[in-house]
Scaffold this motif. Structure first.
Motif, mmCIF file in Angstrom:
data_model
loop_
_atom_site.group_PDB
_atom_site.id
_atom_site.type_symbol
_atom_site.label_atom_id
_atom_site.label_comp_id
_atom_site.label_asym_id
_atom_site.label_seq_id
_atom_site.Cartn_x
_atom_site.Cartn_y
_atom_site.Cartn_z
ATOM 1 N N LEU A 1 -93.507 21.581 64.505
ATOM 2 C CA LEU A 1 -92.261 20.945 64.803
ATOM 3 C C LEU A 1 -91.119 21.995 64.467
ATOM 4 C CD1 LEU A 1 -91.762 18.251 66.201
ATOM 5 C CD2 LEU A 1 -91.434 17.263 64.259
ATOM 6 N N THR A 2 -91.057 22.719 63.179
ATOM 7 C CA THR A 2 -90.021 23.358 62.992
ATOM 8 C C THR A 2 -90.436 24.981 63.019
ATOM 9 O OG1 THR A 2 -90.351 23.473 60.487
ATOM 10 C CG2 THR A 2 -89.433 21.272 61.606
ATOM 11 N N PHE B 1 -89.129 16.513 50.380
ATOM 12 C CA PHE B 1 -88.979 16.472 51.588
ATOM 13 C C PHE B 1 -87.471 16.322 51.996
ATOM 14 C CE2 PHE B 1 -87.942 13.612 55.501
ATOM 15 C CZ PHE B 1 -88.647 14.392 56.487
ATOM 16 N N PHE C 1 -86.302 19.679 52.568
ATOM 17 C CA PHE C 1 -86.753 20.374 53.723
ATOM 18 C C PHE C 1 -86.000 19.630 54.806
ATOM 19 C CE2 PHE C 1 -90.079 19.795 56.818
ATOM 20 C CZ PHE C 1 -90.104 21.288 57.339
ATOM 21 N N TRP C 2 -85.871 18.393 54.847
ATOM 22 C CA TRP C 2 -85.254 17.758 55.966
ATOM 23 C C TRP C 2 -83.955 18.313 56.186
ATOM 24 C CZ3 TRP C 2 -85.975 15.702 60.259
ATOM 25 C CH2 TRP C 2 -85.170 14.803 61.084
ATOM 26 N N VAL D 1 -84.022 21.490 58.112
ATOM 27 C CA VAL D 1 -84.673 21.372 59.717
ATOM 28 C C VAL D 1 -83.828 20.298 60.507
ATOM 29 C CG1 VAL D 1 -86.895 22.259 58.718
ATOM 30 C CG2 VAL D 1 -86.639 20.026 58.945
ATOM 31 N N VAL E 1 -84.909 19.680 64.314
ATOM 32 C CA VAL E 1 -85.787 18.720 64.882
ATOM 33 C C VAL E 1 -85.157 17.988 65.844
ATOM 34 C CG1 VAL E 1 -86.959 16.757 64.360
ATOM 35 C CG2 VAL E 1 -87.232 18.839 62.982
ATOM 36 N N LEU E 2 -83.923 17.615 65.567
ATOM 37 C CA LEU E 2 -82.950 16.542 66.462
ATOM 38 C C LEU E 2 -82.690 17.026 67.678
ATOM 39 C CD1 LEU E 2 -81.268 14.574 64.038
ATOM 40 C CD2 LEU E 2 -83.192 14.065 64.637
ATOM 41 N N ASP F 1 -83.684 9.244 66.564
ATOM 42 C CA ASP F 1 -83.527 10.207 65.240
ATOM 43 C C ASP F 1 -84.483 9.930 64.122
ATOM 44 O OD1 ASP F 1 -81.725 11.637 66.885
ATOM 45 O OD2 ASP F 1 -80.030 11.060 65.679
ATOM 46 N N LEU G 1 -88.014 11.089 64.902
ATOM 47 C CA LEU G 1 -88.208 12.241 64.635
ATOM 48 C C LEU G 1 -88.250 12.761 63.287
ATOM 49 C CD1 LEU G 1 -85.879 13.390 67.532
ATOM 50 C CD2 LEU G 1 -88.445 13.804 67.356
ATOM 51 N N LYS G 2 -87.537 12.083 62.345
ATOM 52 C CA LYS G 2 -87.460 12.389 60.983
ATOM 53 C C LYS G 2 -88.877 11.995 60.353
ATOM 54 C CE LYS G 2 -84.847 11.551 56.759
ATOM 55 N NZ LYS G 2 -83.649 10.954 55.988
ATOM 56 N N LEU H 1 -91.764 11.988 61.903
ATOM 57 C CA LEU H 1 -92.718 12.975 62.353
ATOM 58 C C LEU H 1 -92.838 14.116 61.584
ATOM 59 C CD1 LEU H 1 -94.544 13.060 64.841
ATOM 60 C CD2 LEU H 1 -92.663 14.123 66.053
ATOM 61 N N THR H 2 -91.331 14.538 61.111
ATOM 62 C CA THR H 2 -91.363 15.668 60.366
ATOM 63 C C THR H 2 -92.062 15.803 59.231
ATOM 64 O OG1 THR H 2 -89.100 15.792 61.531
ATOM 65 C CG2 THR H 2 -89.625 17.543 59.644
ATOM 66 N N TRP H 3 -92.232 14.558 58.468
ATOM 67 C CA TRP H 3 -93.002 14.445 57.239
ATOM 68 C C TRP H 3 -94.372 15.167 57.386
ATOM 69 C CZ3 TRP H 3 -92.341 13.039 52.438
ATOM 70 C CH2 TRP H 3 -91.415 12.232 52.087
#
Lengths: 141, 261
Positions: free
Chosen positions: A117-118, A127, A130-131, A134, A138-139, B94, B97-98, B100-102
């Motif tokens: 995804l990233t 996390f 990390f968030w 990214v 992602v958004l 949003d 999607l967050k 999902l990013t896990w």
């Protein structure tokens, strides 16, 4: 000649290796030594089997089998005179043993990266950090 | 041993696989609650509406149920993300999607740590006394705690648990029963249709505090609130969760670490 190997992380005809080689023989193997060592409820096996069935339904030459993963792939490759095994790269260390055996058997490996995804490639630990790295990617998409 | 690939019904598949896999599975041969395959995965994706996803922590809220399909590559992360971007909007888009990013995060950790994810990645943040294996009363859903027994039954019957139920169950086993998270990982891997080495092991470690700053734990108010009082209403069990977070922290971890303040 090339052979597509579907593994437990790539049970679809949209798998990158399958898409790249639409006419190649393809195989999925339930690894018997793994199942002998790991408790697995029956519904999990059927879920994977159903996915493999559909993924391979349109292939002219395909096989779903139970055995030692590397041995089954090598035998199917010989049957179809394939010298290259195409598969999608996933980070699972559990596939390493099979990949080593395929290389020792003289087969070439052709790897297709699985989409993340990233695009982040740095070290990760938490996390939340990390968030922060990214989130925009992602958004925004 | 080669499998045949032509079947006239799903029941025939179940019967056939029951024989072919004999001795290699636990429980009885029965079809999974979700149908495996690309077609089923697309139907699941198209049925999902991110609307109300903001309530995802509630056990009765709409969730995607896409994890098993993502786990086995029947859907890709990118196509799910693209679908959600184009079919939903605002905070709920949003938030999905967050979440999902896990999965991306867990796979990156697996790529970097390899099989080390099956051992403690960090020291536990409290003096733990974890033991193995998972006790029979938990495995057999007879703890006499209606909520815990319901989570086990649901896991075994459907191959699925809501994320909040996974966290509660993990906290119960690791902190309240002092069972090693590796036993919980193996139990989930046995039954979850989305069971994998990355998300599963790392989530257990996150609860256990070997992949986080502090252990995850909950009290009765939390379970009641996010389950719409599903199990607490009328429950007559001696509830181990019916305490303040401060009290639980001292009882479970032996000191006041300030995690609950």
């Amino acid at each position: 000649m090339k052979l597509v190997w579907l593994h437990g992380w790539s049970l679809s005809n949209t798998d990158p290796a399958m898409v790249a080689h639409p006419d190649a023989p393809a195989i999925f193997v339930f690894d018997k030594p793994f199942l002998e060592q790991t408790r697995m409820a029956f519904p999990r096996l059927q879920f994977m089997f159903e996915a493999a069935l559909e993924a391979l339904a349109e292939r002219h030459h395909s096989r779903i089998c139970l055995g030692i993963q590397a041995e089954e792939i090598i035998a199917f490759a010989k049957l179809h005179h394939c010298t290259t095994i195409c598969y999608s790269l996933i980070p699972s260390p559990e596939l390493r043993r099979t990949l080593d055996a395929l290389e020792q058997a003289g087969l070439k490996l052709e790897v297709y990266p699985v989409e993340y995804l990233t695009s982040y490639t740095g070290q990760v630990k938490r996390f939340s950090a990390f968030w922060r790295e990214v989130e925009h990617e992602v958004l925004r998409g | 041993m080669e499998f045949k690939q032509q079947f006239s019904s799903r029941e025939e598949i179940t019967t056939y696989l029951g024989q072919m896999f004999k001795g290699l599975y636990t429980g009885e041969p029965r079809a999974p609650a979700l149908h495996g395959g690309r077609s089923a995965s697309l139907a699941q994706l198209e049925a999902f509406k991110a609307k109300n996803y903001g309530r995802r922590n509630h056990t009765n809220a709409p969730v995607s149920r896409l994890s098993a399909y993502l786990r086995h590559g029947q859907l890709s992360m990118l196509e799910v993300a693209e679908y959600i971007r184009s079919h939903s909007q605002g905070r709920e888009r949003d938030e999905f999607l967050k979440q999902l990013t896990w999965r991306d995060f867990f796979y990156l950790v697996l790529e970097q740590k390899g099989l080390k994810v099956l051992e403690n990645l960090e020291e536990p943040k409290y003096p733990m006394r974890w033991v193995q294996p998972m006790p029979d009363d938990i495995l057999e859903a007879r703890t006499n705690l209606p909520c815990v027994d319901a989570w086990v039954s649901k896991l075994v019957d459907t191959g699925y648990l809501h994320n909040h139920e996974r966290l509660w169950f993990a906290a119960y086993t690791v902190h309240f029963r002092q069972i090693h998270w590796q036993a919980g990982f193996a139990f989930f891997r046995e039954h979850l249709l989305d069971g994998d080495i990355a998300s599963n092991a790392l989530s257990w470690q996150w609860v256990a505090s070997t992949f986080s700053h502090k252990p995850y734990f909950m009290n009765k108010d939390n379970i009641s609130k996010f389950s719409s009082n599903q199990w607490c209403a009328g429950c007559r069990a001696k509830c181990p969760f019916d305490k303040t977070y401060q009290t639980l922290e001292r009882e479970l971890f032996g000191a006041d670490y300030g995690w609950s303040s």
